[in-house]
Design an enzyme around this catalytic site. Structure first.
Site, PDB file in Angstrom:
ATOM      1  N   ASN A  15       0.836  -1.215   0.000  1.00 39.69           N
ATOM      2  CA  ASN A  15       0.000   0.000   0.000  1.00 39.69           C
ATOM      3  C   ASN A  15       0.867   1.260   0.000  1.00 39.69           C
ATOM      4  O   ASN A  15       0.530   2.250  -0.658  1.00 39.69           O
ATOM      5  CB  ASN A  15      -0.952   0.002   1.193  1.00 39.69           C
ATOM      6  CG  ASN A  15      -2.184  -0.838   0.940  1.00 39.69           C
ATOM      7  OD1 ASN A  15      -3.050  -0.456   0.160  1.00 39.69           O
ATOM      8  ND2 ASN A  15      -2.253  -2.002   1.574  1.00 39.69           N
ATOM      9  N   HIS A 110      -8.118  -1.058   5.898  1.00 38.51           N
ATOM     10  CA  HIS A 110      -8.432  -2.328   6.538  1.00 38.51           C
ATOM     11  C   HIS A 110      -9.064  -3.264   5.496  1.00 38.51           C
ATOM     12  O   HIS A 110      -9.930  -2.831   4.726  1.00 38.51           O
ATOM     13  CB  HIS A 110      -9.400  -2.093   7.707  1.00 38.51           C
ATOM     14  CG  HIS A 110      -9.697  -3.335   8.478  1.00 38.51           C
ATOM     15  ND1 HIS A 110      -8.818  -3.855   9.406  1.00 38.51           N
ATOM     16  CD2 HIS A 110     -10.751  -4.179   8.442  1.00 38.51           C
ATOM     17  CE1 HIS A 110      -9.331  -4.968   9.917  1.00 38.51           C
ATOM     18  NE2 HIS A 110     -10.507  -5.189   9.352  1.00 38.51           N
ATOM     19  N   GLU A 175      -7.320  -2.448  -2.627  1.00 39.93           N
ATOM     20  CA  GLU A 175      -6.702  -1.511  -1.680  1.00 39.93           C
ATOM     21  C   GLU A 175      -5.779  -0.536  -2.409  1.00 39.93           C
ATOM     22  O   GLU A 175      -5.750   0.658  -2.112  1.00 39.93           O
ATOM     23  CB  GLU A 175      -5.899  -2.275  -0.621  1.00 39.93           C
ATOM     24  CG  GLU A 175      -6.756  -3.061   0.348  1.00 39.93           C
ATOM     25  CD  GLU A 175      -5.924  -3.651   1.491  1.00 39.93           C
ATOM     26  OE1 GLU A 175      -4.851  -3.129   1.825  1.00 39.93           O
ATOM     27  OE2 GLU A 175      -6.379  -4.676   2.048  1.00 39.93           O
TER      28      GLU A 175
END
Ligand code: GAR
Length: 203
Positions: A15, A110, A175
């Site tokens: 990420n 998350h 994500e």
């Protein structure tokens, strides 16, 4: 809003990489000033250094307790004049000293559709529960675990033959798209919080 970002990691840093790429590619108008890891020797630190970023390890074992560690984090972030803190696989509970220093200025990603499946092993929880859709959530960090106002979500279908690994991999792809987009929204909007909701203030 101050567009100086810090990213906090504990591991792989994929990420983090998506945020680096979005800033370098011009999709997010911000500067990534600092990467902090609570663990040594993680791949995310290598990614940060490869991108020419300052990457620091702050080890919890060097501090007497959780509050002291969080206060040290807050101090470091303040000294670098950070405006937005992005947790990206930072696998620690964030405590008051840090939350109070950056109120509504800490984001987390998350791997579930919160408020379903907070905490550890969200993908395993989703499979065990038998849900047909899961996904990813970016939210503001408050003192309640994985329960702050939601900034953005993305849905990922759960397939009949999914394992933790296959579901996690598909969620991770989402994500990487979602987090930079959520950061962009937070930086560009004028937000207020109503109850649990993040609401855009109209001019
Ligand atoms: C991501 O799936 C992120 O959502 C999750 O850890 C992974 C980190 O991957 N975070 C949590 O579970 C936080 N509760 P990365 O290090 O490759 O970005």
């Amino acid at each position: 809003m101050n567009r100086r970002l810090a990213v906090l990691i504990s591991g792989r840093g994929s990420n983090l990489q998506s945020i680096i790429d979005a800033i370098q590619g011009g999709a997010v108008a911000a500067s990534l000033e600092l990467v902090i890891s609570n663990r040594t020797d993680v791949a995310g630190l290598e990614r940060a250094r490869a991108a020419g970023l300052e990457a620091i390890v702050l080890s919890p074992s060097d501090y007497p307790d959780r509050d002291a560690y969080d206060a040290a984090l807050a101090d470091l972030l303040r000294r670098r004049d950070i405006g937005l803190v992005c947790l990206a696989g930072f696998m620690r509970l964030v405590g008051r000293p840090l939350i109070d220093a950056f109120p509504n200025r800490i984001l987390n990603i998350h791997p579930s559709l919160l408020p379903s499946f907070p905490g550890l092993q969200a993908q395993r929880q989703a499979l065990q529960h038998g849900v047909r859709v899961s996904g990813a959530t970016v939210h503001l960090v408050t003192s309640e675990l994985d329960n702050g106002p939601i900034v953005a979500q993305s849905v990922v279908p759960v397939l009949d033959d999914d394992t933790v690994e296959t579901l996690s991999a598909r969620i991770l792809v989402e994500e990487h798209r979602l987090y930079p987009e959520a950061i962009r929204r937070v930086l560009e909007g004028d937000w207020l919080i109503e109850g649990r909701r993040l609401v855009r203030r109209r001019p």
